[in-house]
Motif scaffolding. Structure first.
Motif, PDB file in Angstrom:
ATOM      1  N   ILE A  63     -10.212   1.814 -84.459  1.00  0.00           N
ATOM      2  CA  ILE A  63     -10.103   1.158 -83.140  1.00  0.00           C
ATOM      3  C   ILE A  63      -8.831   1.650 -82.428  1.00  0.00           C
ATOM      4  O   ILE A  63      -8.867   2.007 -81.242  1.00  0.00           O
ATOM      5  N   ASP A  64      -7.735   1.683 -83.164  1.00  0.00           N
ATOM      6  CA  ASP A  64      -6.494   2.199 -82.565  1.00  0.00           C
ATOM      7  C   ASP A  64      -6.678   3.618 -82.037  1.00  0.00           C
ATOM      8  O   ASP A  64      -6.227   3.940 -80.933  1.00  0.00           O
ATOM      9  N   ALA A  65      -7.311   4.469 -82.834  1.00  0.00           N
ATOM     10  CA  ALA A  65      -7.445   5.885 -82.467  1.00  0.00           C
ATOM     11  C   ALA A  65      -8.248   6.054 -81.176  1.00  0.00           C
ATOM     12  O   ALA A  65      -8.031   7.007 -80.421  1.00  0.00           O
ATOM     13  N   LEU A  66      -9.156   5.129 -80.936  1.00  0.00           N
ATOM     14  CA  LEU A  66      -9.965   5.218 -79.706  1.00  0.00           C
ATOM     15  C   LEU A  66      -9.122   5.024 -78.445  1.00  0.00           C
ATOM     16  O   LEU A  66      -9.572   5.341 -77.341  1.00  0.00           O
ATOM     17  N   SER A  67      -7.912   4.506 -78.615  1.00  0.00           N
ATOM     18  CA  SER A  67      -7.043   4.303 -77.449  1.00  0.00           C
ATOM     19  C   SER A  67      -6.090   5.478 -77.217  1.00  0.00           C
ATOM     20  O   SER A  67      -5.335   5.473 -76.250  1.00  0.00           O
ATOM     21  N   LEU A  68      -6.127   6.472 -78.101  1.00  0.00           N
ATOM     22  CA  LEU A  68      -5.181   7.589 -77.977  1.00  0.00           C
ATOM     23  C   LEU A  68      -5.618   8.582 -76.902  1.00  0.00           C
ATOM     24  O   LEU A  68      -6.764   8.575 -76.456  1.00  0.00           O
ATOM     25  N   GLU A  69      -4.680   9.448 -76.536  1.00  0.00           N
ATOM     26  CA  GLU A  69      -4.992  10.528 -75.612  1.00  0.00           C
ATOM     27  C   GLU A  69      -5.761  11.613 -76.366  1.00  0.00           C
ATOM     28  O   GLU A  69      -5.491  11.840 -77.550  1.00  0.00           O
ATOM     29  N   PRO A  70      -6.668  12.288 -75.678  1.00  0.00           N
ATOM     30  CA  PRO A  70      -7.388  13.391 -76.336  1.00  0.00           C
ATOM     31  C   PRO A  70      -6.436  14.388 -77.003  1.00  0.00           C
ATOM     32  O   PRO A  70      -6.708  14.869 -78.103  1.00  0.00           O
ATOM     33  N   GLU A  71      -5.314  14.645 -76.358  1.00  0.00           N
ATOM     34  CA  GLU A  71      -4.359  15.623 -76.896  1.00  0.00           C
ATOM     35  C   GLU A  71      -3.805  15.162 -78.249  1.00  0.00           C
ATOM     36  O   GLU A  71      -3.539  15.969 -79.126  1.00  0.00           O
ATOM     37  N   GLN A  72      -3.603  13.857 -78.383  1.00  0.00           N
ATOM     38  CA  GLN A  72      -3.072  13.337 -79.648  1.00  0.00           C
ATOM     39  C   GLN A  72      -4.079  13.518 -80.778  1.00  0.00           C
ATOM     40  O   GLN A  72      -3.714  13.690 -81.930  1.00  0.00           O
ATOM     41  N   LEU A  73      -5.353  13.460 -80.445  1.00  0.00           N
ATOM     42  CA  LEU A  73      -6.390  13.612 -81.464  1.00  0.00           C
ATOM     43  C   LEU A  73      -6.646  15.085 -81.775  1.00  0.00           C
ATOM     44  O   LEU A  73      -6.898  15.454 -82.922  1.00  0.00           O
ATOM     45  N   GLU A  74      -6.577  15.929 -80.750  1.00  0.00           N
ATOM     46  CA  GLU A  74      -6.800  17.363 -80.947  1.00  0.00           C
ATOM     47  C   GLU A  74      -5.722  17.950 -81.853  1.00  0.00           C
ATOM     48  O   GLU A  74      -5.967  18.865 -82.622  1.00  0.00           O
TER      49      GLU A  74
END
Lengths: 256, 256, 256
Positions: free
Chosen positions: C243-254
């Motif tokens: 759930i937390d990760a869904l709030s991150l910026e795309p760049e943070q996940l990439e």
């Protein structure tokens, strides 16, 4: 506990049809998935029979019962009996209202459960033994084995009474289970999820005494394992590691 | 905040009957259990009166209202009024549709709530003050105390308007609460659980101003306490420690 | 993935009306809130049209369908089509029972979905391609692109088939998505929440291929990001960081 029952469940991933209450659906589904079963939750009377037809087991839980739910439960239960798949009845709060009492009587008239699982207050109510309850909780004290034996004999089923010590009675004998953890009393649906896991264990080819004891013993060990996790500071932080623990091997839980 | 109210709730573990929405049932039940109450969630109109009869308090929340739910709410509400137990109304999204507006009017015609709790948009709608809303959220800006006072006077109740600052108005006076945390806006059912805890606090023998202020103040402190936990990185990881925090002593939360 | 789509959603916080199943409501609402949308979940047929009228997108998910739910879905769907807001259909377990099959046919006769999202078994069933299913799960193997293309062409929609590799077909072309994580298969409602996030992404002004690919690509990255967290030991402990990760910026996940 018979670890081969757990292994059998995980090899088979039995499809368990849930006619259960709205409070615990998500928790139950995640818990059963972790344990190794495949949950399906359908509530329309229009598909109750069809869903029971493709299922490996059926759980009936009256926690947020409505009149329409009752129709679906009876249709699914009769189909499950006809097919010969296990049926578990969890008569949540049956003593609390006339509506629940009447509904459970009707279910028990039309459906033969493989096991009935509840707290002492709920099962006492099914055999007219006086017992103090409050809403969906059991507060009384007394001879729980008498309750379990009476339920087993009257309904020709296996009775599972959960509490500090869990009592399991078939028509022939009674057993105790001493695993478990008091934190489970603070987690809504802890009993409901146990019923789901019990249904999954009843789908194997083992003797019912072993199936039931394995389900409740394993469940209690998983709770203790999770409760011992350093990240757990209350019932809130207990839930996630508890779901995880349900996916562990029995040996990993026994080792604690 | 009056810590003896929290202590009283925990000694009594009041049975709170919830006629609430399906989105938040699990979260509400776990939160109320942690806080010290005993939740029961029954929705059938057939048992609405019976369940209210054994309860210590009643919460009516229209978040996923259906016509059948409405019947159950009114039956339970009238019984609760008759018994003299507290009733809290949470008119979720009342401004969003005619169905909700009409339903809440009908509830308020037949049931007298001890408290009405909602966001500014919801309570503004009850007293025909224009306010911008979007679905179940409040977006407007303006004089929230006017809204709360109008609701309290028109419905002869205590109004609780939650927001950055919570405003509580009885018929006589208004108070503000400044605890809380913005992360609550990202947790579904944060307001619904507060209503449940408020209902539990209303079951003690204290003055209503103290009961309401204690509930909202404690709730906000618990949120800040949990949000400060090093394991919290967002709304997902906030939920479990928040449930834990609801079980703490007021002194443990004040100390932060 | 087009990160501006994520940014647009977060600037707009689109109101997504959910007619979804009871198992996943809480998880879906928290997930969509984290992502940046505004969930509303109303199920009464009396307000289906009104709620669709104020929404920016509509999700129809038949996971715990009843006859009354179906009426509400069709009313809301027709209104959404009339307004021109996106409609996503998630035909959960459509192959499991005649009731579901018939219901989905009726929905598809009266409502034109912008996208249909499901597993291979569900979408195969919509175009009469034989495929092995079990309850709400897909077990078959075969040419998933054929399924997706057939659904897209037959229903003049965009088909999204989730699996190890996600296949997206518009009427014109097909694309693959390779992000994701096997743990999602152990989390109930993982597909349902994706449908919700997909609906939110469809509310921007971008080409549909980019909207869909962004939704599924981002969702998979968020799952991998969360699964890599040191606090995750199973599906239970995965949920909160996800759930937390869904709030991150795309760049943070990439970056992972």
């Amino acid at each position: 506990m018979n670890p081969t029952i757990i292994k059998s469940v995980r090899e088979k991933t039995p499809l368990i049809h849930h006619l259960t209450n709205q409070v615990v659906m998500n928790f139950t589904a995640n818990g059963l998935l972790a344990f190794g079963g495949a949950p399906v939750m359908a509530k329309a009377e229009e598909e109750a029979k069809d869903m029971a037809s493709i299922a490996d087991g059926l759980l009936i839980n009256i926690g947020t019962l409505t009149a329409k739910d009752l129709d679906a439960m009876i249709l699914a239960g009769k189909k499950a009996n006809e097919k010969g798949i296990p049926v578990v009845l969890d008569p949540v709060g049956v003593a609390a209202t006339t509506f629940r009492t009447t509904a459970v009587k009707q279910i028990l008239k039309e459906v033969k459960p493989t096991a009935i699982k509840g707290n002492a207050g709920e099962l006492a109510h099914l055999v007219d033994i006086p017992w103090q309850t409050k809403g969906v909780e059991s507060l009384g004290e007394g001879n729980v084995e008498d309750i379990a034996r009476s339920v087993a004999l009257e309904y020709k089923t296996t009775a599972v009474v959960t509490g500090k010590i869990d009592i399991i009675c078939t028509g022939k004998s009674c057993m105790e289970n001493h695993t478990g953890h008091p934190i489970l009393a603070k987690v809504t649906g802890a009993g409901c999820l146990l019923s789901s896991i019990l249904t999954a264990c009843l789908t194997t080819d083992d003797p019912i005494e072993e199936q039931v004891l394995t389900a409740v013993h394993f469940y209690g060990l998983a709770a203790s394992h999770a409760a011992a996790s350093p990240s757990v500071n209350g019932s809130g932080t207990f839930i996630a590691p508890f779901i995880d623990a349900l996916s562990l091997e029995p040996e990993q839980l026994e080792g604690k």
